[in-house]
Design a protein around this motif. Structure first.
Motif, PDB file in Angstrom:
ATOM      1  N   PHE A   2     -36.741 -43.500  45.881  1.00 59.16           N
ATOM      2  CA  PHE A   2     -37.544 -42.367  45.429  1.00 59.16           C
ATOM      3  C   PHE A   2     -39.022 -42.700  45.625  1.00 59.16           C
ATOM      4  CE2 PHE A   2     -33.645 -42.513  42.931  1.00 59.16           C
ATOM      5  CZ  PHE A   2     -33.115 -41.250  43.157  1.00 59.16           C
ATOM      6  N   ASN A   5     -41.765 -40.519  43.671  1.00 57.78           N
ATOM      7  CA  ASN A   5     -41.564 -40.206  42.262  1.00 57.78           C
ATOM      8  C   ASN A   5     -42.726 -40.798  41.464  1.00 57.78           C
ATOM      9  OD1 ASN A   5     -40.702 -40.674  39.439  1.00 57.78           O
ATOM     10  ND2 ASN A   5     -38.775 -39.772  40.142  1.00 57.78           N
ATOM     11  N   TYR A   8     -41.931 -43.484  38.671  1.00 56.93           N
ATOM     12  CA  TYR A   8     -41.596 -44.826  39.152  1.00 56.93           C
ATOM     13  C   TYR A   8     -42.822 -45.520  39.737  1.00 56.93           C
ATOM     14  CZ  TYR A   8     -36.746 -43.240  38.633  1.00 56.93           C
ATOM     15  OH  TYR A   8     -35.561 -42.762  38.146  1.00 56.93           O
TER      16      TYR A   8
END
Length: 225
Positions: A2, A5, A8
């Motif tokens: 990801f 994202n 994150y």
């Protein structure tokens, strides 16, 4: 998995910071800014990462971006002032600290910064008056005590300067800038042994400062003649 994202990316940046990996932290935060709906959340961490890397120009540019994103945030504006100060852009730092005080009157850190820049730009009398108003409200503010001592020293008022500096050092024994200013006063008063003692005390906790070590060694060499 990801790469875009923001949650994150921000967590990754925090982990890199804890590991002392400022370059990787900055890279993660730059990517975070591109994909986050709230890019201002990258600050102050992004600017501080560049500062730790010694990239002061990028530190300044980062906090300039932060202020554009949130122009009414006095904390980010203060961080920009500090960045200018790190880069020795004292006139810009002065104007930035003034802006912080306009947004947040009486802010002690910004007031101390304003006065400190007045010392650096050649107006120690104004700095002393400004910082004395702050000390009337916060007599144990160590940053204000340091600036007060600096302003008085620049005016040649060494006895009064030492009162503030010694008080500040007593309140914050590890604050090395007090030792440097006291060492400078000792030099001005032609007290080389006292100056050496202050510089040795500073170097005991800041041994990597080559400028102070060179000054200390010069005084020591003159004493041996």
């Amino acid at each position: 998995a990801f790469p875009n994202n923001p949650t994150y990316l921000r967590r990754l940046a925090e982990i890199q910071s804890e590991l002392g990996n400022s370059k990787e932290e900055a890279a993660a935060l730059e990517q975070f800014m591109k994909v986050s709906p709230s890019p201002v959340e990258a600050f102050p961490a992004l600017g501080n990462a560049y500062r730790r890397m010694g990239q002061i120009d990028r530190c300044i540019e980062a906090f300039q971006r932060a202020v554009v994103l949130d122009p009414r945030n006095p904390e980010l504006l203060f961080d920009l002032g500090r960045a200018y100060e790190y880069g020795h852009a004292y006139a810009k730092a002065l104007e930035t600290y003034k802006r912080v005080c306009a947004q947040n009157p009486g802010d002690p850190d910004a007031t101390a910064g304003w006065a400190r820049m007045e010392v650096f730009t050649g107006d120690p009398a104004s700095a002393a008056r400004r910082i004395e108003q702050l000390l009337a409200r916060k007599p144990n503010d160590v940053d204000a005590l340091l600036v007060h001592g600096m302003a008085l020293r620049q005016q040649g008022q060494y006895a009064r300067a030492k009162v503030s500096l010694e008080k500040g050092l007593k309140l914050s024994p590890e604050y090395g800038d007090f030792m440097l200013v006291l060492g400078g006063i000792a030099e001005s008063e032609d007290r080389p042994a006292e100056a050496l003692a202050w510089y040795d005390r500073y170097l005991a906790q800041n041994g990597g400062n080559s400028t102070v070590r060179a000054k200390r060694d010069r005084i020591a060499a003159q004493e041996q003649k």
